[in-house]
Design an enzyme around this catalytic site. Structure first.
Site, PDB file in Angstrom:
ATOM      1  N   HIS A  51     101.837  63.278 -40.212  1.00 43.37           N
ATOM      2  CA  HIS A  51     101.438  63.660 -38.846  1.00 43.37           C
ATOM      3  C   HIS A  51     102.438  63.030 -37.886  1.00 43.37           C
ATOM      4  O   HIS A  51     102.214  61.959 -37.322  1.00 43.37           O
ATOM      5  CB  HIS A  51     100.019  63.174 -38.532  1.00 43.37           C
ATOM      6  CG  HIS A  51      99.678  63.365 -37.080  1.00 43.37           C
ATOM      7  ND1 HIS A  51      99.517  64.604 -36.505  1.00 43.37           N
ATOM      8  CD2 HIS A  51      99.513  62.483 -36.068  1.00 43.37           C
ATOM      9  CE1 HIS A  51      99.259  64.480 -35.221  1.00 43.37           C
ATOM     10  NE2 HIS A  51      99.258  63.190 -34.934  1.00 43.37           N
ATOM     11  N   THR A  85      92.203  59.084 -37.913  1.00 44.25           N
ATOM     12  CA  THR A  85      92.834  59.837 -36.814  1.00 44.25           C
ATOM     13  C   THR A  85      93.851  58.954 -36.086  1.00 44.25           C
ATOM     14  O   THR A  85      94.877  59.442 -35.623  1.00 44.25           O
ATOM     15  CB  THR A  85      91.745  60.336 -35.833  1.00 44.25           C
ATOM     16  OG1 THR A  85      90.905  61.261 -36.524  1.00 44.25           O
ATOM     17  CG2 THR A  85      92.338  61.004 -34.610  1.00 44.25           C
ATOM     18  N   ASP A 144      97.343  69.538 -36.240  1.00 41.39           N
ATOM     19  CA  ASP A 144      98.619  70.244 -36.415  1.00 41.39           C
ATOM     20  C   ASP A 144      98.359  71.639 -37.008  1.00 41.39           C
ATOM     21  O   ASP A 144      98.977  72.629 -36.599  1.00 41.39           O
ATOM     22  CB  ASP A 144      99.530  69.430 -37.343  1.00 41.39           C
ATOM     23  CG  ASP A 144      99.567  67.972 -36.923  1.00 41.39           C
ATOM     24  OD1 ASP A 144     100.190  67.670 -35.910  1.00 41.39           O
ATOM     25  OD2 ASP A 144      98.923  67.142 -37.597  1.00 41.39           O
ATOM     26  N   ALA A 150      85.542  53.800 -30.177  1.00 37.53           N
ATOM     27  CA  ALA A 150      84.543  54.729 -29.628  1.00 37.53           C
ATOM     28  C   ALA A 150      84.573  54.801 -28.102  1.00 37.53           C
ATOM     29  O   ALA A 150      84.109  55.787 -27.533  1.00 37.53           O
ATOM     30  CB  ALA A 150      83.153  54.322 -30.115  1.00 37.53           C
TER      31      ALA A 150
HETATM   32  P1  NAD Z   1      92.607  55.240 -26.532  1.00 40.97           P
HETATM   33  O1  NAD Z   1      93.613  54.171 -26.275  1.00 40.97           O
HETATM   34  O2  NAD Z   1      92.006  55.992 -25.377  1.00 40.97           O
HETATM   35  O3  NAD Z   1      91.384  54.646 -27.366  1.00 40.97           O
HETATM   36  C1  NAD Z   1      91.575  53.828 -28.475  1.00 40.97           C
HETATM   37  C2  NAD Z   1      90.401  52.890 -28.526  1.00 40.97           C
HETATM   38  O4  NAD Z   1      90.519  52.127 -29.719  1.00 40.97           O
HETATM   39  C3  NAD Z   1      90.358  51.898 -27.363  1.00 40.97           C
HETATM   40  O5  NAD Z   1      89.096  52.002 -26.706  1.00 40.97           O
HETATM   41  C4  NAD Z   1      90.532  50.538 -28.038  1.00 40.97           C
HETATM   42  O6  NAD Z   1      89.774  49.514 -27.413  1.00 40.97           O
HETATM   43  C5  NAD Z   1      90.017  50.850 -29.437  1.00 40.97           C
HETATM   44  N1  NAD Z   1      90.458  49.898 -30.468  1.00 40.97           N
HETATM   45  C6  NAD Z   1      91.638  49.239 -30.565  1.00 40.97           C
HETATM   46  N2  NAD Z   1      91.622  48.409 -31.619  1.00 40.97           N
HETATM   47  C7  NAD Z   1      90.419  48.558 -32.212  1.00 40.97           C
HETATM   48  C8  NAD Z   1      89.803  47.961 -33.344  1.00 40.97           C
HETATM   49  N3  NAD Z   1      90.432  47.027 -34.072  1.00 40.97           N
HETATM   50  N4  NAD Z   1      88.557  48.353 -33.674  1.00 40.97           N
HETATM   51  C9  NAD Z   1      87.907  49.267 -32.945  1.00 40.97           C
HETATM   52  N5  NAD Z   1      88.424  49.857 -31.837  1.00 40.97           N
HETATM   53  C10 NAD Z   1      89.672  49.507 -31.492  1.00 40.97           C
HETATM   54  O7  NAD Z   1      93.289  56.242 -27.564  1.00 40.97           O
HETATM   55  P2  NAD Z   1      92.844  57.711 -27.956  1.00 40.97           P
HETATM   56  O8  NAD Z   1      93.503  58.674 -27.032  1.00 40.97           O
HETATM   57  O9  NAD Z   1      91.373  57.764 -28.140  1.00 40.97           O
HETATM   58  O10 NAD Z   1      93.606  57.863 -29.353  1.00 40.97           O
HETATM   59  C11 NAD Z   1      93.221  57.073 -30.462  1.00 40.97           C
HETATM   60  C12 NAD Z   1      94.264  57.183 -31.560  1.00 40.97           C
HETATM   61  O11 NAD Z   1      94.325  58.519 -32.050  1.00 40.97           O
HETATM   62  C13 NAD Z   1      95.693  56.856 -31.131  1.00 40.97           C
HETATM   63  O12 NAD Z   1      96.303  56.124 -32.188  1.00 40.97           O
HETATM   64  C14 NAD Z   1      96.344  58.215 -31.014  1.00 40.97           C
HETATM   65  O13 NAD Z   1      97.750  58.134 -31.158  1.00 40.97           O
HETATM   66  C15 NAD Z   1      95.696  58.922 -32.157  1.00 40.97           C
HETATM   67  N6  NAD Z   1      95.763  60.386 -32.156  1.00 40.97           N
HETATM   68  C16 NAD Z   1      95.882  60.992 -33.371  1.00 40.97           C
HETATM   69  C17 NAD Z   1      95.926  62.369 -33.446  1.00 40.97           C
HETATM   70  C18 NAD Z   1      96.032  63.060 -34.784  1.00 40.97           C
HETATM   71  O14 NAD Z   1      96.111  64.296 -34.797  1.00 40.97           O
HETATM   72  N7  NAD Z   1      96.020  62.382 -35.912  1.00 40.97           N
HETATM   73  C19 NAD Z   1      95.874  63.122 -32.276  1.00 40.97           C
HETATM   74  C20 NAD Z   1      95.732  62.466 -31.054  1.00 40.97           C
HETATM   75  C21 NAD Z   1      95.680  61.081 -30.994  1.00 40.97           C
HETATM   76  C1  LMR Z   2      99.067  64.221 -31.178  1.00 38.88           C
HETATM   77  O1  LMR Z   2      99.476  64.837 -32.175  1.00 38.88           O
HETATM   78  O2  LMR Z   2      98.617  64.792 -30.165  1.00 38.88           O
HETATM   79  C2  LMR Z   2      99.138  62.716 -31.155  1.00 38.88           C
HETATM   80  O3  LMR Z   2      99.233  62.221 -32.453  1.00 38.88           O
HETATM   81  C3  LMR Z   2     100.301  62.305 -30.320  1.00 38.88           C
HETATM   82  C4  LMR Z   2     100.406  60.816 -30.142  1.00 38.88           C
HETATM   83  O4  LMR Z   2     101.499  60.274 -30.395  1.00 38.88           O
HETATM   84  O5  LMR Z   2      99.410  60.185 -29.741  1.00 38.88           O
END
Ligand code: NAD
Ligand code: LMR
Length: 329
Positions: free
Chosen positions: A188, A130, A160, A13
């Site tokens: 993804h 996510t 996507d 969060a």
């Molecule tokens: P971020 O690094 O800014 O934030 C992630 C947070 O998760 C950090 O604050 C960290 O402390 C916390 N965290 C780590 N381990 C944890 C745990 N065990 N329990 C609770 N919190 C924990 O990353 P972000 O930019 O917010 O992205 C989060 C994730 O979403 C990444 O894996 C990113 O690749 C993914 N993502 C997915 C999509 C999608 O379309 N599926 C798109 C964008 C990003």
């Molecule tokens: C995205 O699709 O923007 C993310 O999953 C990319 C990434 O690797 O964090």
């Protein structure tokens, strides 16, 4: 306004996505203006102080729909009674980390979170993953929560899906509202397959409306599939506001359902439909009604689409084998 708040858990969060997602949920974008929300926010211990700052900002918005906020670092406390679990926090790939290292690190997160959800979440919990690698993280969480029906686990491919709609609308110079029945198949990841052959633009087949196989194959598909990497290159950080928005779209559709005649892309446990190995969490076209999704059946898959779906599903099977070898599932 109804009186009992819906409990929505968000993990990670204090991260980038969280910074956008929490304010959207609190303002009613997920459950509407008449449903009070209780946010239950999970972070790792060192990030709790930063999360306290985010909670101060949530307080300062005085959102009418935000009933309560709880934060913590113990999933069995934070997930207590939650109706929605948005699992965003994950371990990003660091320098020198191989795919297997990433899967192992995330297994250490999603296996205990799956167990905690199994133990303490509400009976109607719906789980959206996510955090990457989202499909396989969802598989890990699902496999560690034997008492929660498998159809309550999903992974996010709505970003996507939205990217594909936006690219197609721009190419055809039509509003995004003209586009229906977009599908993302598979993982993804860069192997995903955005499918224009079953998509419609203003009621017309999208691939025919484009009329340019070269663009479809060499521009559209790679632009959508590699959009995440393009954003990382440009921004120096992965997509956050759009990922938060897509997470809301996904979870809201799960509650509200899909409009008549349309569908969305969701990564869900395969029942073997379209030759996708049963048990893998793969993206499909789904309709949603009454809080339940169903994979759209009966679409013809030609050789072009078959090869692309198979390649992405193979990657999912490889990831599944890797986490199985690590005894995470
Ligand atoms: P971020 O690094 O800014 O934030 C992630 C947070 O998760 C950090 O604050 C960290 O402390 C916390 N965290 C780590 N381990 C944890 C745990 N065990 N329990 C609770 N919190 C924990 O990353 P972000 O930019 O917010 O992205 C989060 C994730 O979403 C990444 O894996 C990113 O690749 C993914 N993502 C997915 C999509 C999608 O379309 N599926 C798109 C964008 C990003
Ligand atoms: C995205 O699709 O923007 C993310 O999953 C990319 C990434 O690797 O964090």
């Amino acid at each position: 306004m109804s009186s009992t708040p819906v409990k929505v858990a968000v993990t990670g969060a204090a991260g980038q996505i969280g910074y956008s997602l929490l304010f959207r949920i609190a303002s009613g974008a997920l459950l509407g203006p008449d449903t009070p929300v209780e946010l239950r926010l999970l972070e790792i211990t060192p990030a709790l102080k930063a999360l306290e700052g985010v909670v101060m900002e949530l307080d300062d918005c005085a959102f009418p729909t935000l009933a309560k906020v709880e934060i913590g670092d113990d999933p069995t406390v934070v997930f207590d009674g939650v109706n929605h679990a948005l699992l965003v926090g994950a371990r990003p790939r660091g320098p020198g980390m191989e795919r297997g290292d990433l899967l192992e690190a995330n297994g250490g997160i999603f296996a205990p979170q799956g167990k905690a959800l199994n133990e303490v979440a509400a009976d109607d919990v719906r789980v959206t993953v996510t955090g990457n690698p989202a499909n396989t993280n969802a598989l890990i969480a699902m496999s560690n929560a034997p008492d929660i029906p498998t159809e309550r686990f999903s992974a996010l491919t709505r970003l996507d899906h939205n990217r594909a709609i936006s690219q197609l609308a721009a190419r055809l110079e039509v509003p995004v509202t003209e586009i229906r029945r977009m599908t993302i198949w598979g993982n993804h990841s860069a192997t995903q397959y955005p499918d224009l052959f079953h998509c419609e633009v203003g009621g017309r087949n999208a691939a025919e409306a484009v009329g340019d196989q070269e663009w479809l194959e060499n521009t559209f598909i790679p632009t959508v599939a590699k959009r995440g990497a393009a954003i990382i290159d440009a921004r120096g950080a992965s997509s956050a506001a759009s990922a938060a928005s897509a997470t809301i779209d996904h979870a809201r559709t799960w509650v509200e359902g899909t409009p008549d005649g349309d569908w969305v892309s969701m990564s869900v446990r395969s029942d073997g439909s379209y030759g996708v190995e049963e048990g893998l969490v793969s993206s499909f076209p789904v309709t949603v009604s009454g809080g339940r999704w169903e994979v759209v059946q009966g679409l013809d898959i030609d050789d072009f689409s078959r090869a692309r779906i198979d390649a992405s599903v193979k990657e999912l099977a490889d990831e599944r084998d890797a986490v199985k070898a690590l005894e995470l599932i």
